[in-house]
Design a protein around this motif. Structure first.
Motif, mmCIF file in Angstrom:
data_model
loop_
_atom_site.group_PDB
_atom_site.id
_atom_site.type_symbol
_atom_site.label_atom_id
_atom_site.label_comp_id
_atom_site.label_asym_id
_atom_site.label_seq_id
_atom_site.Cartn_x
_atom_site.Cartn_y
_atom_site.Cartn_z
ATOM 1 N N SER A 196 0.879 -1.282 0.171
ATOM 2 C CA SER A 196 0.032 -0.050 0.112
ATOM 3 C C SER A 196 0.872 1.257 -0.022
ATOM 4 N N PRO A 197 0.482 2.469 -1.048
ATOM 5 C CA PRO A 197 1.003 3.544 -0.856
ATOM 6 C C PRO A 197 1.005 4.390 0.338
ATOM 7 N N LEU A 198 0.015 3.787 1.344
ATOM 8 C CA LEU A 198 -0.272 4.443 2.357
ATOM 9 C C LEU A 198 0.394 3.949 3.625
ATOM 10 N N ALA A 199 1.300 3.037 3.487
ATOM 11 C CA ALA A 199 2.041 2.239 4.509
ATOM 12 C C ALA A 199 3.168 3.171 5.015
ATOM 13 N N ASP A 200 3.380 3.372 6.393
ATOM 14 C CA ASP A 200 4.396 4.110 6.817
ATOM 15 C C ASP A 200 5.725 3.111 6.869
ATOM 16 N N VAL A 201 5.333 1.896 7.333
ATOM 17 C CA VAL A 201 6.349 0.693 7.263
ATOM 18 C C VAL A 201 6.033 -0.349 6.276
ATOM 19 N N LYS A 202 6.976 -0.754 5.481
ATOM 20 C CA LYS A 202 6.551 -2.067 4.559
ATOM 21 C C LYS A 202 7.107 -3.068 5.208
ATOM 22 N N ALA A 203 6.046 -4.001 5.527
ATOM 23 C CA ALA A 203 6.421 -5.094 6.501
ATOM 24 C C ALA A 203 5.497 -6.478 6.135
ATOM 25 N N ASP A 204 6.154 -7.626 6.359
ATOM 26 C CA ASP A 204 5.334 -8.802 6.418
ATOM 27 C C ASP A 204 4.654 -9.038 7.659
#
Length: 256
Positions: A120-128
């Motif tokens: 998501s482009p709205l995510a602060d943290v890219k995570a699994d």
């Protein structure tokens, strides 16, 4: 319009749809302005809502202004009327943040608000979700709605949600659920997008949750309340807000 929306949902990647919606949404809200239905999230009225659905379109469910669906409006009403989410200081983790909530939660002065997702482009943290980069017991509230049905190893995802939630903290983990089904259905051999949409309701879903979903959360350690919040609303409110009668909010807490 139903065919157009169905085609867009099934062919355009979700991150692109999110970006496109910022352009289209104001035009739709202006065109459909009226007083038959109300979006409780922003209080705006419309003569109709929009259709939505990947396999089978549900008519009159997508708000033109916030892009909320039935589940979003129900959750908003529950948080607003039944919790201190909008008043007490809270550290919040929000998975795959919905546009209906994102800007509003971010502007809440009482919330220390973090969003996370892989795409998501709205995510602060890219995570699994199965391997979160957060410390144990660090969030007061976790919102993880319509995510787990996408995750092959949902057991590990639930363990991670439990790990990062503080004792006494609240988690709301909504999922598409067939309450007529006792047990959850999975079939990893179904890989065709169209067949997945037909069987699971959406091309990127991997299961249909049954009533055993709540017990699975309990085996992880959560205390779970199965909240039928529409039962506490009037028939007029259910119709005006375009809610789905009988939809369950899984309210999870981590024991102290």
């Amino acid at each position: 319009m139903k065919r157009l929306f169905k085609s867009l949902l099934n062919t355009v990647p979700r991150p692109i749809l999110i970006r496109l919606s910022y352009v289209i949404r104001p035009l739709l809200a202006l065109y459909l302005k009226g007083n038959r239905f109300t979006d409780p999230i922003d209080g705006k009225g419309f003569r109709s809502f929009l259709p939505y659905g990947y396999a089978q379109q549900r008519p009159n469910v997508l708000s033109p202004s916030t892009l909320s669906l039935e589940r979003h409006r129900l959750l908003w009403l529950f948080l607003q009327r039944e919790t201190d989410f909008f008043s007490a200081p809270k550290k919040v983790l929000h998975f795959a943040p919905e546009q209906a909530f994102y800007q509003r939660f971010r502007k809440q002065a009482n919330l220390d608000y973090t969003t996370t997702d892989l795409e998501s482009p709205l995510a602060d943290v890219k995570a699994d979700i199965c391997q979160l980069p957060f410390a144990d017991n660090c969030f007061d509230v976790i919102l993880c709605n319509h995510v787990l049905e996408h995750i092959p190893d949902d057991t590990q995802a639930m363990r991670e949600l439990y790990r990062v939630l503080r004792p006494g903290g609240m988690g709301i983990f909504q999922i598409p659920q067939d309450l007529q089904r006792a047990t959850t259905f999975e079939d990893n051999s179904i890989t065709d997008r169209a067949e997945r949409a037909r069987v699971f309701g959406q091309y990127d879903h991997v299961r249909i949750y049954g009533r055993d979903y709540f017990d699975k959360l309990r085996t992880i350690g959560f205390e779970v309340r199965e909240v039928d919040y529409t039962a506490q609303l009037t028939a007029e409110e259910i119709e005006r807000f375009c809610l789905a009668p009988g939809e369950i909010i899984p309210l999870c807490t981590k024991p102290l």
